[in-house]
Design an enzyme around this catalytic site. Sequence first.
Site, PDB file in Angstrom:
ATOM      1  N   TYR A  15       0.832  -1.216   0.000  1.00  0.00           N
ATOM      2  CA  TYR A  15       0.000   0.000   0.000  1.00  0.00           C
ATOM      3  C   TYR A  15       0.864   1.262   0.000  1.00  0.00           C
ATOM      4  O   TYR A  15       0.624   2.213  -0.753  1.00  0.00           O
ATOM      5  CB  TYR A  15      -0.898  -0.054   1.235  1.00  0.00           C
ATOM      6  CG  TYR A  15      -1.825   1.116   1.434  1.00  0.00           C
ATOM      7  CD1 TYR A  15      -2.899   1.335   0.567  1.00  0.00           C
ATOM      8  CD2 TYR A  15      -1.660   1.972   2.515  1.00  0.00           C
ATOM      9  CE1 TYR A  15      -3.765   2.405   0.780  1.00  0.00           C
ATOM     10  CE2 TYR A  15      -2.528   3.033   2.731  1.00  0.00           C
ATOM     11  CZ  TYR A  15      -3.572   3.241   1.855  1.00  0.00           C
ATOM     12  OH  TYR A  15      -4.431   4.294   2.067  1.00  0.00           O
TER      13      TYR A  15
ATOM     14  N   LYS B  73       1.039   4.100  -2.867  1.00  0.00           N
ATOM     15  CA  LYS B  73       0.573   5.460  -2.572  1.00  0.00           C
ATOM     16  C   LYS B  73       1.662   6.508  -2.778  1.00  0.00           C
ATOM     17  O   LYS B  73       1.369   7.638  -3.176  1.00  0.00           O
ATOM     18  CB  LYS B  73       0.013   5.525  -1.149  1.00  0.00           C
ATOM     19  CG  LYS B  73      -1.353   4.858  -1.005  1.00  0.00           C
ATOM     20  CD  LYS B  73      -2.350   5.413  -2.007  1.00  0.00           C
ATOM     21  CE  LYS B  73      -3.793   5.083  -1.660  1.00  0.00           C
ATOM     22  NZ  LYS B  73      -4.733   5.540  -2.705  1.00  0.00           N
TER      23      LYS B  73
END
Length: 306
Positions: free
Chosen positions: A167, A171
């Site tokens: 993640y 991001k």
Amino acid sequence: MSTQGMVEGKVVVVTGAGGGIGRDIALAMAREGAKVVVNDIGASVSGEGNDAGPAQKVVDEIKALGGEAAANTDSVSDVVAAGRIIQTALDTFGRIDVVVNNAGILRDRFFHKMSLDEWDAVIKVHLYGAYYVSRAAANHFKEQGSGNYIHMTSTSGLIGNFGQANYAAAKLGVAALSKSIALDMQKFNVRSNCIAPFAWSRMIGSIPTETDAEKARVERIKQMTPAKIAPLAVCLASDVSADTNGQIFAVRNNEIFLISQPRPVRSVHRSEGWTPQSVAAHALPALKASYFDLDRSGDVFTWDPI
């Protein structure tokens, strides 16, 4: 509906808009006069399953407000399907003005235990998804001489967090993608900005609540409703913010932050050049005072949201 909203007449695609932050952004855009494509595959937080219900439910909410909206259930993680998301806007409303890349999943796991599937799935939705949907809109933006991207990034990537290598990498990648789009497309009057949202949603609903301190923390987080993110998103989508491009913001309850971007903080120089030994004896000791701590997001945002 307001007769002159901030995004009056604009056509806005919001991915992952069947619930949480995406839903609130879609509703806020509609309240301010936008025509909205509500995209959501109706999957679980980890990305499994699909259900047309969530997207259609938000469309119904927008229509109940007197707004215009269309549902789309394509996956951002597939290039052809992502193209259909943008095509839904063109087919239904005749144009595309704003893309909000919000769709996301989580597959949290400590790095030494993370599987290839857990890495792939998260990168595909967040990073490839943001690229696929953005790219599908890019030529339309170029031809009409206007366009606007709003991407969701995260302090997990900008700062750091436990158990989120997939993640966090995605991001931080989204932040770089946004900056690249801003640089490449500014000559076509196209803007691209990021928001790092702090909000209670399904994606952080798995935080443990075993101790009183953990329960208290979750109650504080729950004050940070997804609706708190929407005002900044609507403003960035409007022409009022025409001079805002290539920026990264964060929203935490009633706070809005401008997030720094990497810049040199200190340097050392030797006219004769460096050897491994002089790096060890001179460079690293000289730079060490400016080293960054192994911070997590929570170590930086240490105060309670107000």
